[in-house]
Design an enzyme around this catalytic site. Sequence first.
Site, mmCIF file in Angstrom:
data_model
loop_
_atom_site.group_PDB
_atom_site.id
_atom_site.type_symbol
_atom_site.label_atom_id
_atom_site.label_comp_id
_atom_site.label_asym_id
_atom_site.label_seq_id
_atom_site.Cartn_x
_atom_site.Cartn_y
_atom_site.Cartn_z
ATOM 1 N N ASP A 282 -5.744 4.575 3.299
ATOM 2 C CA ASP A 282 -4.364 4.169 3.168
ATOM 3 C C ASP A 282 -3.539 5.418 2.840
ATOM 4 O OD1 ASP A 282 -2.042 2.457 2.520
ATOM 5 O OD2 ASP A 282 -2.526 2.980 0.444
ATOM 6 N N ASP B 12 0.194 5.554 1.044
ATOM 7 C CA ASP B 12 0.948 5.550 -0.212
ATOM 8 C C ASP B 12 0.098 5.070 -1.380
ATOM 9 O OD1 ASP B 12 3.818 6.186 0.740
ATOM 10 O OD2 ASP B 12 3.144 4.616 2.117
ATOM 11 N N ASN C 258 -1.489 -5.012 0.757
ATOM 12 C CA ASN C 258 -1.794 -5.005 2.187
ATOM 13 C C ASN C 258 -3.142 -4.370 2.495
ATOM 14 O OD1 ASN C 258 -0.945 -2.407 1.548
ATOM 15 N ND2 ASN C 258 0.100 -2.100 3.501
#
Length: 261
Positions: free
Chosen positions: A10, A12, A213
Site C-alpha cells: 500500500d 499512504d 481499504n
Amino acid sequence: MSDQSIIFFDIDGTLLDFNKQIPASTKQAIADLRARGHEVAIATGRAPFMFEKIRKELDIDTYVSYNGQYVVLRGEVVYRNPLHADALVALTETAIQNDNPIVYMDADDMRANVPEEHEYITTSISTLQVDKFPTYDPAYYQQREMYQCLLFCLEGAEQQYEANFKDFDFIRWHPMSVDVLPAGGSKAHGIAKITEKLGFPAERQYAFGDGLNDVEMLKQIHHSVAMGNAEPEAKAVARYVTKPVDEDGILHGLRMVGLLD
C-alpha cells in the site's frame, strides 16, 4: 519461481510516512528485495496519476490502483473494472440533492462536479500531497469510463448511499470523504489478476497495508502484514503486525516474514 515471491505494498501509511515521504530504510529494503529476485508491486486506492513519482522513485511498473479497478502488469493494463454508468448518474443526482460534492476519476485525470473549491474537497485531497487537484467538469463522467469516485460527506452520511446504491461499495478514507467503488471490487481482486498471470502460488504472496481499504487484501494474501500504525480492523485480519511506518516498519516486517535478514 520456487524461490521468487511477489510483495504488494500500500502507499499512504505504508510506503509513505506521515510526512508523505518514503523512509530511507524502505527504499533500501525494496532494492534488496529486487536484488534477491523478488517481484515488487503497489496496491493502492490512489489513481495512477497520483503516484507516478513514487513509481519512478522506486522503479515499480506493476500496480493495482483504484482499490483494484485498474491493474497494470509490467507497464501493460491487464484489468479494468469501471463503475456502473447508469448507477453513477443516479448517485450523482442524489449527491447533488444532499449537497455532497463528487470527484470523478478515470485512468488519466479527475474532475469535480462543483465549480468552486469546496472545503471538504480541499481539506481531504490536500492530505495526499499530490500535484493534481480536480478541476470543474460536471459532465466528465458521462464521456468515459470512471474507475472510482470520491464522495464528500461527513462520517455516517454514507449509510444512506450504502442502503440505496447496491452497485457500489463505499469505503471511508478521510473524515470528509469516501471512495466509491464497483460492488465487490477490492485490492484483493485486483491482486489476483496479477498473481494468476505470473503464476505465484499463495505461499509466495505477501502484502503490507494499514487502512480500511486494505482489509480484504490482508485477509486474502497468505503472508499479510499490517503496519504498526494500521487501523484496528486491518490489524485484526493480518497474519503479522510490524512496527509503524516511521519506525522502519517495512524493513522490520520483511524481516519478520523472512524475506530479508
